[in-house]
Design a protein around this motif. Structure first.
Motif, PDB file in Angstrom:
ATOM      1  N   THR A  87     -30.421   0.276 -27.175  1.00 36.22           N
ATOM      2  CA  THR A  87     -31.313   1.442 -27.129  1.00 36.22           C
ATOM      3  C   THR A  87     -32.357   1.424 -28.237  1.00 36.22           C
ATOM      4  N   SER A  88     -32.367   0.352 -29.029  1.00 34.63           N
ATOM      5  CA  SER A  88     -33.314   0.269 -30.141  1.00 34.63           C
ATOM      6  C   SER A  88     -33.938  -1.116 -30.192  1.00 34.63           C
ATOM      7  N   PRO A  89     -35.201  -1.257 -29.772  1.00 34.34           N
ATOM      8  CA  PRO A  89     -35.862  -2.567 -29.838  1.00 34.34           C
ATOM      9  C   PRO A  89     -35.883  -3.143 -31.247  1.00 34.34           C
ATOM     10  N   HIS A  90     -36.001  -2.284 -32.266  1.00 34.53           N
ATOM     11  CA  HIS A  90     -36.029  -2.756 -33.651  1.00 34.53           C
ATOM     12  C   HIS A  90     -34.697  -3.412 -34.025  1.00 34.53           C
ATOM     13  N   VAL A  91     -33.598  -2.757 -33.666  1.00 29.27           N
ATOM     14  CA  VAL A  91     -32.270  -3.300 -33.966  1.00 29.27           C
ATOM     15  C   VAL A  91     -32.045  -4.595 -33.201  1.00 29.27           C
ATOM     16  N   LEU A  92     -32.477  -4.640 -31.943  1.00 34.09           N
ATOM     17  CA  LEU A  92     -32.297  -5.844 -31.135  1.00 34.09           C
ATOM     18  C   LEU A  92     -33.093  -7.011 -31.709  1.00 34.09           C
ATOM     19  N   LEU A  93     -34.311  -6.747 -32.150  1.00 29.81           N
ATOM     20  CA  LEU A  93     -35.138  -7.803 -32.742  1.00 29.81           C
ATOM     21  C   LEU A  93     -34.520  -8.308 -34.047  1.00 29.81           C
TER      22      LEU A  93
END
Length: 283
Positions: A195-201
């Motif tokens: 749910t978080s592109p920043h965390v996934l990146l």
């Protein structure tokens, strides 16, 4: 040889930068979730690159790869749990007791146990802060000692798996196995990345820097460097970890702690040099 040396140093730097990035994941995913994301994403990249022919594997090949996967899960899971509680440089330094002790046990020479004792003295210097002072987190210390045991098991398992399965296919599948073993404890935390592109990146960068890039560089360096030179260069890892913790995580170290790291690095180098000078038995 110069390029190979840079590869090993680059591997050490990449691995510790990846570990520092993983620490930034902990508030969102927890240490277990970060470990799962690291292994799962790295495994996905390696599976695409290696494309292992698993249908042709024999039972003994699968056994070695499964054992390697279990070692990877334990080594990474407990190490990340440790660096959530104790500084990165301290954790890597203590974890080095695993391969050093393994080398001494396999050699069965008294001189090699002296190097282990010297390393243990360095680790003691890291943890001892004087009467009434606050020392290392007890649970974090326990976690990193368990990680050290799994690192020794990883060395044994990777050697056997590498001999049983050529190329990167065995490592790719072992990482997948390791990720699956971490699912029960890490899935809840890892789901935060969905749910978080920043965390996934950030998780993807951790997987690349802490797994894919270091392993690739080390394998390339081993083809160009004598094994003892590779071992000496790898012995710099605690110092690199301490520097990464200071630069990226603002984890300062006392002069006593720096001395402890230096002693462990010296012991690791000494153990490597001692192994090179060991006479070869002629049958």
């Amino acid at each position: 040889m110069r390029n190979a040396v840079l590869m090993v140093l680059g591997s050490c730097a990449s691995l510790q930068i990846g570990a520092a990035l993983a620490a930034h994941l902990f508030p969102a995913t927890g240490s277990a979730g970060a470990t799962l994301l690291r292994l799962a994403l790295a495994a996905a990249v390696l599976l695409v690159l290696a494309r292992p022919a698993v249908r042709a594997w024999r039972r003994d090949q699968w056994r070695e790869v499964l054992l390697l996967g279990a070692a990877l899960a334990g080594m990474n899971g407990f190490f990340y749990a440790a660096i959530a509680r104790i500084p990165l440089g301290v954790a890597v330094t203590i974890e080095f007791l695993g391969p050093l002790t393994l080398a001494a046990v396999l050699s069965r020479r008294g001189r090699d146990f002296i190097w282990v004792a010297l390393a243990a003295a360095g680790v003691w210097a890291l943890g001892w802060t004087g009467p009434g002072a606050r020392g290392l987190d007890t649970l974090g210390l326990a976690y990193v000692l368990i990680a050290a045991v799994f690192w020794a098991l990883y060395i044994l398992a990777s050697t056997r798996a590498g001999a049983a399965v050529p190329g990167q296919g065995g490592l790719a599948v072992a990482m997948t196995v390791g990720a699956l073993l971490l699912v029960p404890g890490g899935l809840a935390g890892a789901s935060a990345a969905l749910t978080s592109p920043h965390v996934l990146l950030l998780a993807l960068a951790t997987g690349l820097l802490a797994s894919v890039i270091p392993y690739t560089l080390e394998m390339s360096a081993l083809r160009r460097l004598p094994q003892h030179v590779f071992g000496i260069l790898l012995s710099m890892e605690p110092a690199v970890a301490a520097l990464a913790g200071w630069l990226l995580l603002s984890q300062s170290m006392s002069l006593q702690a720096v001395a402890g790291v230096a002693v462990v690095v010296l012991a690791s180098i000494g153990s490597t040099v001692s192994a090179v000078r060991r006479p070869v038995a002629v049958s």
